[in-house]
Design a protein around this motif. Structure first.
Motif, short mmCIF file in Angstrom:
data_model
loop_
_atom_site.label_atom_id
_atom_site.label_comp_id
_atom_site.label_asym_id
_atom_site.label_seq_id
_atom_site.Cartn_x
_atom_site.Cartn_y
_atom_site.Cartn_z
N ALA A 1 -9.44 -6.17 32.76
CA ALA A 1 -10.58 -7.05 33.40
C ALA A 1 -9.88 -7.76 34.65
O ALA A 1 -10.41 -8.18 35.64
CB ALA A 1 -10.87 -8.19 32.55
N LEU A 2 -8.57 -7.59 34.35
CA LEU A 2 -7.89 -8.49 35.79
C LEU A 2 -7.43 -7.27 36.59
O LEU A 2 -6.86 -7.34 37.96
CB LEU A 2 -6.79 -8.96 35.47
N GLY A 3 -7.99 -6.13 36.45
CA GLY A 3 -7.07 -4.80 37.10
C GLY A 3 -5.88 -4.42 37.25
O GLY A 3 -5.39 -3.94 38.10
N ALA A 4 -5.25 -5.02 36.04
CA ALA A 4 -3.90 -4.69 35.84
C ALA A 4 -3.77 -3.64 34.72
O ALA A 4 -4.65 -3.27 34.10
CB ALA A 4 -3.20 -5.99 35.32
N PRO A 5 -2.53 -2.83 34.61
CA PRO A 5 -2.18 -1.76 34.20
C PRO A 5 -2.06 -2.30 32.66
O PRO A 5 -1.86 -3.35 32.40
CB PRO A 5 -1.08 -1.15 34.49
N PRO A 6 -2.03 -1.37 31.55
CA PRO A 6 -2.01 -1.90 30.19
C PRO A 6 -0.51 -2.53 29.80
O PRO A 6 0.42 -2.16 30.78
CB PRO A 6 -2.28 -0.59 29.30
N PHE A 7 -0.28 -3.13 28.82
CA PHE A 7 0.72 -3.80 28.50
C PHE A 7 1.56 -2.81 27.86
O PHE A 7 1.43 -2.21 26.92
CB PHE A 7 0.60 -5.03 27.61
N ASP A 8 3.04 -2.63 28.28
CA ASP A 8 3.74 -1.53 27.77
C ASP A 8 5.12 -2.41 27.30
O ASP A 8 6.19 -1.51 26.95
CB ASP A 8 4.09 -0.58 29.00
N VAL B 1 -5.33 -34.86 18.57
CA VAL B 1 -5.30 -34.20 19.88
C VAL B 1 -6.40 -33.33 20.15
O VAL B 1 -6.39 -32.21 19.13
CB VAL B 1 -4.10 -33.79 20.31
N GLU B 2 -7.09 -33.45 20.92
CA GLU B 2 -8.11 -32.16 21.16
C GLU B 2 -8.45 -31.90 22.56
O GLU B 2 -8.36 -32.77 23.38
CB GLU B 2 -9.56 -32.62 20.88
N THR B 3 -8.48 -30.21 23.06
CA THR B 3 -8.57 -30.27 24.30
C THR B 3 -9.12 -28.79 24.38
O THR B 3 -9.58 -28.19 23.30
CB THR B 3 -7.21 -30.09 25.01
N ASP B 4 -9.67 -28.25 25.50
CA ASP B 4 -10.20 -26.81 25.75
C ASP B 4 -8.89 -26.02 25.64
O ASP B 4 -7.96 -26.24 26.22
CB ASP B 4 -11.20 -26.91 26.74
N PRO B 5 -9.51 -24.77 25.51
CA PRO B 5 -8.51 -23.55 25.35
C PRO B 5 -7.52 -23.47 26.91
O PRO B 5 -6.33 -23.35 27.04
CB PRO B 5 -9.19 -22.30 25.34
N ARG B 6 -8.14 -23.68 28.05
CA ARG B 6 -7.37 -23.59 29.41
C ARG B 6 -6.37 -24.61 29.42
O ARG B 6 -5.33 -24.48 29.87
CB ARG B 6 -8.50 -23.65 30.50
N THR B 7 -7.12 -25.97 29.20
CA THR B 7 -6.00 -26.79 29.22
C THR B 7 -5.00 -26.90 28.43
O THR B 7 -3.74 -27.15 28.71
CB THR B 7 -6.74 -28.46 28.77
N TRP B 8 -5.34 -26.53 27.08
CA TRP B 8 -3.92 -26.17 26.05
C TRP B 8 -3.09 -25.13 26.51
O TRP B 8 -1.83 -25.45 26.63
CB TRP B 8 -4.71 -25.68 24.55
N LEU B 9 -3.60 -24.10 27.41
CA LEU B 9 -2.61 -22.94 27.76
C LEU B 9 -1.99 -23.55 28.84
O LEU B 9 -0.58 -23.33 29.09
CB LEU B 9 -3.47 -21.77 28.12
N ALA C 1 -6.30 -14.96 34.51
CA ALA C 1 -7.97 -14.89 34.38
C ALA C 1 -8.58 -16.32 34.66
O ALA C 1 -9.59 -16.18 35.58
CB ALA C 1 -8.58 -14.37 33.12
N TYR C 2 -8.05 -17.28 34.21
CA TYR C 2 -8.57 -18.59 34.52
C TYR C 2 -8.31 -19.09 35.91
O TYR C 2 -9.07 -19.34 36.75
CB TYR C 2 -7.80 -19.58 33.67
N THR C 3 -7.23 -18.59 36.37
CA THR C 3 -6.72 -18.92 37.80
C THR C 3 -7.67 -18.10 38.77
O THR C 3 -7.96 -18.53 39.96
CB THR C 3 -5.32 -18.71 38.01
N ALA C 4 -7.89 -16.75 38.46
CA ALA C 4 -8.85 -16.09 39.29
C ALA C 4 -10.31 -16.51 39.09
O ALA C 4 -11.03 -15.87 39.71
CB ALA C 4 -8.61 -14.61 39.00
N GLY C 5 -10.61 -17.47 38.41
CA GLY C 5 -12.17 -18.05 38.23
C GLY C 5 -12.81 -16.92 37.28
O GLY C 5 -14.16 -17.01 37.50
N LEU C 6 -12.26 -16.16 36.73
CA LEU C 6 -12.86 -15.37 35.64
C LEU C 6 -12.83 -16.15 34.34
O LEU C 6 -12.38 -16.85 33.80
CB LEU C 6 -12.18 -13.99 35.34
N THR C 7 -14.00 -15.69 33.38
CA THR C 7 -13.80 -15.98 32.01
C THR C 7 -13.01 -15.10 31.23
O THR C 7 -13.22 -13.90 31.21
CB THR C 7 -15.37 -15.97 31.35
#
Length: 151
Positions: free
Chosen positions: A22-29, A105-113, A46-52
């Motif tokens: 989805a980021l246009g990157a090669p598979p993880f090797d 403590v509760e937060t959303d996924p992006r904030t946690w990461l 993905a978050y930084t690029a504005g993608l879901t």
């Protein structure tokens, strides 16, 4: 120390590769033991690029870093929730047995990461209202970040 969740390496790699595609990157090797960290990094990209982010990739990344927190700070005094993906109990101290724990403590996924990887400080997350922390033991500033990533 609580047992860590067993991660299905094949499903993790599939989710990671879907996120990379989805980021246009090669598979993880890389090796299997580096895939979870690579997944967290890809989801943050993905978050930084504005993608879901790819849902399974985000789920693996969140769970991986929550498990890391629980391993580093074993206990049951604080519950850390990152809906809709996971929650862990951590930090030594009094244990709750029923109902809502006194330290949450509760937060959303992006904030946690972002917190777990050092892209966001605990104090900034609180000031911006991106994390809710209640209870006397709910300050995770001394435990975060869990690792530093490239920004």
């Amino acid at each position: 120390m609580p047992p860590r969740r067993r991660i299905d390496a094949e499903r993790l790699r599939e989710a990671l590769n879907a996120q990379l595609a989805a980021l246009g990157a090669p598979p993880f090797d890389g090796p299997d033991d580096a895939a979870a960290d690579a997944c967290a990094e890809a989801v943050l990209r993905a978050y930084t690029a504005g993608l879901t982010p790819v849902r399974d990739a985000a789920r693996f990344a969140v769970r991986h870093l929550l498990d890391e927190l629980a391993a580093r700070a074993p206990g049951r005094a604080v519950e850390v929730r990152v809906p809709p993906f996971a929650a862990v109990q951590c930090v030594a101290g009094p244990r709750h047995t029923r109902g809502t724990p006194p330290n949450v403590v509760e937060t959303d996924p992006r904030t946690w990461l972002e917190l777990a990887t050092g892209r966001l400080s605990w104090s900034a997350a609180l000031a911006e209202g991106r994390v809710s922390a209640s209870g006397t033991r709910a300050d995770l500033s001394g435990l975060l970040p869990l690792r530093q990533t490239a920004h």
